[in-house]
Design an enzyme around this catalytic site. Structure first.
Site, mmCIF file in Angstrom:
data_model
loop_
_atom_site.group_PDB
_atom_site.id
_atom_site.type_symbol
_atom_site.label_atom_id
_atom_site.label_comp_id
_atom_site.label_asym_id
_atom_site.label_seq_id
_atom_site.Cartn_x
_atom_site.Cartn_y
_atom_site.Cartn_z
ATOM 1 N N ASP A 75 0.764 -1.197 0.169
ATOM 2 C CA ASP A 75 0.143 -0.177 -0.092
ATOM 3 C C ASP A 75 0.720 1.159 0.057
ATOM 4 O O ASP A 75 0.460 2.289 -0.571
ATOM 5 C CB ASP A 75 -0.765 -0.033 1.189
ATOM 6 C CG ASP A 75 -0.133 0.148 2.386
ATOM 7 O OD1 ASP A 75 0.669 -0.724 2.878
ATOM 8 O OD2 ASP A 75 -0.436 1.282 3.257
ATOM 9 N N ASP A 78 5.895 0.299 2.932
ATOM 10 C CA ASP A 78 6.176 -1.074 3.749
ATOM 11 C C ASP A 78 6.078 -2.138 2.862
ATOM 12 O O ASP A 78 5.675 -1.862 1.559
ATOM 13 C CB ASP A 78 5.548 -1.154 4.963
ATOM 14 C CG ASP A 78 3.999 -0.991 4.935
ATOM 15 O OD1 ASP A 78 3.418 -1.226 3.770
ATOM 16 O OD2 ASP A 78 3.230 -0.679 5.828
ATOM 17 N N TYR A 229 -5.189 0.624 9.280
ATOM 18 C CA TYR A 229 -6.301 0.488 8.320
ATOM 19 C C TYR A 229 -7.489 0.084 9.052
ATOM 20 O O TYR A 229 -8.343 -0.773 8.592
ATOM 21 C CB TYR A 229 -6.043 -0.016 6.951
ATOM 22 C CG TYR A 229 -4.860 0.651 6.373
ATOM 23 C CD1 TYR A 229 -5.341 1.946 5.437
ATOM 24 C CD2 TYR A 229 -3.871 0.221 6.084
ATOM 25 C CE1 TYR A 229 -4.312 2.633 4.683
ATOM 26 C CE2 TYR A 229 -2.834 0.866 5.429
ATOM 27 C CZ TYR A 229 -3.001 1.978 4.945
ATOM 28 O OH TYR A 229 -2.365 2.522 3.861
ATOM 29 N N GLU A 469 5.891 9.434 2.985
ATOM 30 C CA GLU A 469 5.534 8.412 2.444
ATOM 31 C C GLU A 469 4.546 8.440 1.106
ATOM 32 O O GLU A 469 3.513 8.924 1.513
ATOM 33 C CB GLU A 469 4.974 7.459 3.557
ATOM 34 C CG GLU A 469 4.922 5.974 3.211
ATOM 35 C CD GLU A 469 4.662 4.875 4.356
ATOM 36 O OE1 GLU A 469 4.596 3.949 4.301
ATOM 37 O OE2 GLU A 469 4.121 5.688 5.456
#
Length: 492
Positions: A75, A78, A229, A469
């Site tokens: 996603d 990572d 999430y 990120e």
């Protein structure tokens, strides 16, 4: 009340950076926004992989369930595959193609469909077993304790599954939306695959609706999904969102009736001022408004009223305005990855503008009327800010222009490529690369970072993951917005 004239379209807070008018190569930005997804791939990479510093990873994902769960996307920076944001990313890529695919150069349309299929092939695996949905692969708490290339992964590839009657309405509903939207995107180029996607969308929606509740409320899921999430905003919007996409994909009254009869009880008329992986209301209302505006489905009028209300909140000159902007004119919401709000809101503004334009309508925002041109120019400003029209003069898209973030929070980008340095780099051995102040050795072309703070400040700092990120769900709606601007660089 008068329609806003073009002379009043600039945000009062907008700083003019450089020359009075900036020009961007939207086609180049579109190409790079799509290319980014190749850098996020998990699984066995194809021969035509263009981001060449990546290699195969996660090939044994799913082994503990004796099933193949390879593929899909990481996603962000990572090595975890979170099903909830991945499904939303897929829906937004598919919606981008549905609304603006005709504006894409043919080769980029092909690349966009490839990006969608990389996700849908994986999502089909997640719903391949009756009464079960796989919602995640990888233990994020362990993964986040390492700084490791995906190709070197030796952390637990824990599989998180929800079995009926345990609920996963949010992930299953979003997966249904993703598969249904993608079935429309593939309808002309691959009707057989389109049919497979649609049937699986119907099945996923049944799971979502039959066993209602949030996936992160399951005790065996919570520690893996939260706080990353978690379902913070409830599962009800995903049920309506899934039904709306199935209505568009099937043209069956079943799903229209579902939207009519469940709208109020599932919170469709809540006044929501965001749209993203966890909260679908604003996008849902825009999507359903097409049926009202173009199909005269007045029984769904409440969805259009909510879409109008949302759009009015974006207009600084409107008495209903309550979206925050930075001094440089960027939509801002507290929390991390702020550019996800700018890209998703820009996208649905362009979609809604098209629906309004095709039916020659404007929105009554109380003290003013707002037409399609206003929404389009508002969206263009958000995209242009991301591409460099901001107080720092920085492109927040990696590889676009000559001045862009060099130290993004992304494991594969920040470490030597396995092609250049084939030796294994262990969990903690990567820390020297995480803590280094050197630019990333591998350029993740097209990645859009989380972006600046409310003061337009951005420090190019790998450690500051909330700003540095990139994520798939920042890029996915940007693909659609850029496709529109390729064909309409000066929207009117």
């Amino acid at each position: 009340m008068t329609l806003i004239s073009s002379a009043h379209l600039l945000l009062s807070v907008l700083l003019l950076i450089g020359s009075a008018s900036s020009t961007h190569d939207y086609q180049d930005a579109l190409s790079k926004a799509i290319l980014f997804f190749e850098g996020q791939r998990s699984g066995f990479l194809p021969q035509d992989q263009r981001i060449a510093w990546r290699a195969n990873s996660g090939l044994s994902d799913g082994w503990m369930y004796n099933t193949d769960l390879s593929g899909g996307y990481y996603d962000a920076g990572d090595n975890v595959k979170f099903g909830f944001p991945m499904a939303f990313t897929t829906t937004m890529l598919a919606w981008s193609v549905i609304e603006f695919g005709d504006s894409m150069p043919p080769n980029e349309l092909r690349n966009a469909l490839v990006a969608i299929r990389w996700a849908t092939d994986y999502l089909l695996k997640t719903v391949s077993q009756p009464n079960r949905i796989f919602v995640q692969v990888g233990d994020p708490n362990i993964d986040h304790n390492c700084w490791e290339r995906p190709e070197d992964m030796d952390t637990a590839r824990t599989v998180y599954a929800v079995d009926a009657p345990n609920p996963a309405s949010d992930v299953a509903g979003e997966t249904a939306a993703a598969l249904a939207a993608s079935s429309i995107a593939f309808r002309s180029s691959d009707p057989g695959y389109s049919g497979t996607l649609l049937q699986n969308a119907i099945n996923a929606f049944q799971f979502a609706d039959n066993y209602r509740g949030a996936y992160s409320d399951n005790s065996n899921i919570k520690d893996g999904a939260c706080p990353f999430y978690c379902d913070f905003d409830g599962y009800q919007d995903e049920l309506l969102w899934g039904a709306a996409w199935l209505s568009r994909a099937t043209n069956e009254d079943t799903y229209l009736n579902y939207l009519q009869s469940n709208g109020r009880t599932l919170g469709a008329d809540e006044n929501i001022n965001e749209f993203g992986w966890d909260n679908k209301h604003a996008g849902l209302n825009v999507l359903v408004s097409k049926e009202v505006l173009e199909g005269n489905m007045y029984s769904l009028q409440s969805y259009k009223a909510s879409a109008d209300s949302f759009m009015c909140t974006l207009i600084p000159e409107s008495s209903a305005s309550h979206i925050e902007y930075t001094p440089g004119g960027l939509i801002y919401r507290p929390g991390g990855s702020n550019l996800q709000h700018a890209t998703s809101i820009a996208f649905i503004s362009l979609v809604y503008a098209n629906y309004l334009a095709r039916t020659s309508q404007a929105i009554n925002c109380g003290n003013i009327y707002v037409g399609p041109t206003t929404l389009r120019q508002q969206a263009k400003r958000q995209v242009d800010y991301i591409l460099g029209d901001n107080p720092k003069g920085l492109s927040y898209m990696v590889g676009y222009s000559t001045y862009y973030p060099q130290r993004i929070h992304h494991r594969g980008s920040s470490m030597p490529s396995i092609k250049d340095y084939p030796q294994f780099i262990g969990c903690k051995e990567g820390s020297i690369y995480f803590n280094s102040t050197n630019p990333n050795p591998n350029i993740l072309v097209g990645a859009v970072v989380g972006g600046p703070g409310e003061d337009d400040i951005y420090d190019d700092d790998r450690v500051d993951y909330k700003r540095s990120e990139p994520t798939t769900y920042i890029n996915a709606p940007l693909v659609g917005a850029l496709a529109y601007l390729v064909a309409n660089p000066n929207p009117s």
